[in-house]
Design a protein around this motif. Structure first.
Motif, PDB file in Angstrom:
ATOM      1  N   SER A  43     -35.790 -60.207 -25.005  1.00 55.84           N
ATOM      2  CA  SER A  43     -35.037 -59.418 -24.026  1.00 55.84           C
ATOM      3  C   SER A  43     -35.725 -58.066 -23.832  1.00 55.84           C
ATOM      4  N   GLU A  44     -35.293 -57.325 -22.819  1.00 55.00           N
ATOM      5  CA  GLU A  44     -35.868 -56.000 -22.586  1.00 55.00           C
ATOM      6  C   GLU A  44     -35.680 -55.089 -23.791  1.00 55.00           C
ATOM      7  N   GLU A  45     -34.508 -55.146 -24.364  1.00 53.36           N
ATOM      8  CA  GLU A  45     -34.210 -54.324 -25.545  1.00 53.36           C
ATOM      9  C   GLU A  45     -35.104 -54.727 -26.723  1.00 53.36           C
ATOM     10  N   GLU A  46     -35.273 -56.030 -26.906  1.00 53.68           N
ATOM     11  CA  GLU A  46     -36.132 -56.513 -27.986  1.00 53.68           C
ATOM     12  C   GLU A  46     -37.591 -56.110 -27.754  1.00 53.68           C
TER      13      GLU A  46
ATOM     14  N   TYR B  55     -37.305 -51.475 -36.893  1.00 50.45           N
ATOM     15  CA  TYR B  55     -37.062 -51.772 -35.479  1.00 50.45           C
ATOM     16  C   TYR B  55     -36.763 -53.251 -35.243  1.00 50.45           C
TER      17      TYR B  55
ATOM     18  N   LYS C 156     -38.614 -53.426 -26.231  1.00 47.47           N
ATOM     19  CA  LYS C 156     -38.702 -52.001 -26.567  1.00 47.47           C
ATOM     20  C   LYS C 156     -38.806 -51.832 -28.084  1.00 47.47           C
ATOM     21  N   SER C 157     -37.975 -52.564 -28.806  1.00 46.77           N
ATOM     22  CA  SER C 157     -38.021 -52.494 -30.268  1.00 46.77           C
ATOM     23  C   SER C 157     -39.361 -52.986 -30.799  1.00 46.77           C
ATOM     24  N   TYR C 158     -39.865 -54.064 -30.210  1.00 48.79           N
ATOM     25  CA  TYR C 158     -41.165 -54.586 -30.634  1.00 48.79           C
ATOM     26  C   TYR C 158     -42.258 -53.542 -30.411  1.00 48.79           C
ATOM     27  N   LYS C 159     -42.244 -52.891 -29.259  1.00 45.58           N
ATOM     28  CA  LYS C 159     -43.271 -51.875 -28.958  1.00 45.58           C
ATOM     29  C   LYS C 159     -43.218 -50.733 -29.969  1.00 45.58           C
ATOM     30  N   GLN C 160     -42.008 -50.332 -30.357  1.00 47.79           N
ATOM     31  CA  GLN C 160     -41.885 -49.288 -31.382  1.00 47.79           C
ATOM     32  C   GLN C 160     -42.449 -49.784 -32.709  1.00 47.79           C
TER      33      GLN C 160
END
Length: 191
Positions: free
Chosen positions: A61-64, A79, A66-70
């Motif tokens: 998902s988009e949220e996931e 994360y 973002k967490s992956y990128k962090q």
């Protein structure tokens, strides 16, 4: 004389039969092969034309994402706390594809051993890199990923792909460490 003519006629007909048959058969086989090859080429071209860029992270998902990128910036697994075991496995395989050894190190469950990063890196490239790349290639367009077997101290995630009538699966073990799913590396790695 009559027997000589009969012998010549027999040999001539035998020569014509044996001389022509293989070449005709060969031409027929070549035509069939060309037809099969053109059909295969046509299918490959259709696949290439319709192919999208593949990533093991496509279903996040988009949220996931973002967490992956962090996570990919800091290699801090905090994360990834909300990630399912299936998504952790996909991130692990993705990390193998892009040769992100720091991410692999962060996602590895090593049965309580603490290997220094440089030691981990040496052992990874010696024992696991090739098998991880084979898994990444073999399961590139996987059909399903699911938890297959849960145990008290971990679980197994199955990745399945179908090529025509051939189906391949792989099971990978994951265990929780500090509330984060991590991929259990083979015992060979710990030696």
């Amino acid at each position: 004389m009559k027997s000589n003519i009969s012998l010549v006629a027999f040999l001539t007909s035998l020569f014509l039969i044996t001389g022509c048959t293989p070449s005709n058969s060969l031409k027929t086989n070549e035509t069939k092969k060309e037809h099969v090859i053109s059909k295969v080429d046509e299918k490959v071209l259709k696949m290439v034309d319709s192919e999208e860029q593949f990533s093991y992270l496509t279903n996040l998902s988009e949220e996931e994402l973002k967490s992956y990128k962090q996570f990919a910036e800091e290699y801090d697994t905090k994360y990834l706390k909300v990630f399912s075991p299936e998504n952790i496995l996909l991130i692990y395989i993705h990390s193998a594809v892009i040769d992100d050894i720091e991410a692999i190190y962060a996602l590895a469950y090593m049965e309580g051993e603490s290997l220094e990063f440089d030691n981990f890196k040496d052992k990874y490239y010696k024992h696991l890199n090739i098998s991880n790349m084979e898994i990444a290639l073999d399961f590139r367009y996987y059909d399903s990923i699911q938890v297959k077997q849960e145990e008290s101290n971990g679980l197994f995630v199955e990745l399945l792909v179908t090529y025509g009538r051939f189906t391949a699966t792989t099971l990978m073990e994951l265990k929780k460490e500090n509330d984060i799913w991590k991929v259990v590396l083979p015992n060979l790695f710990n030696k």
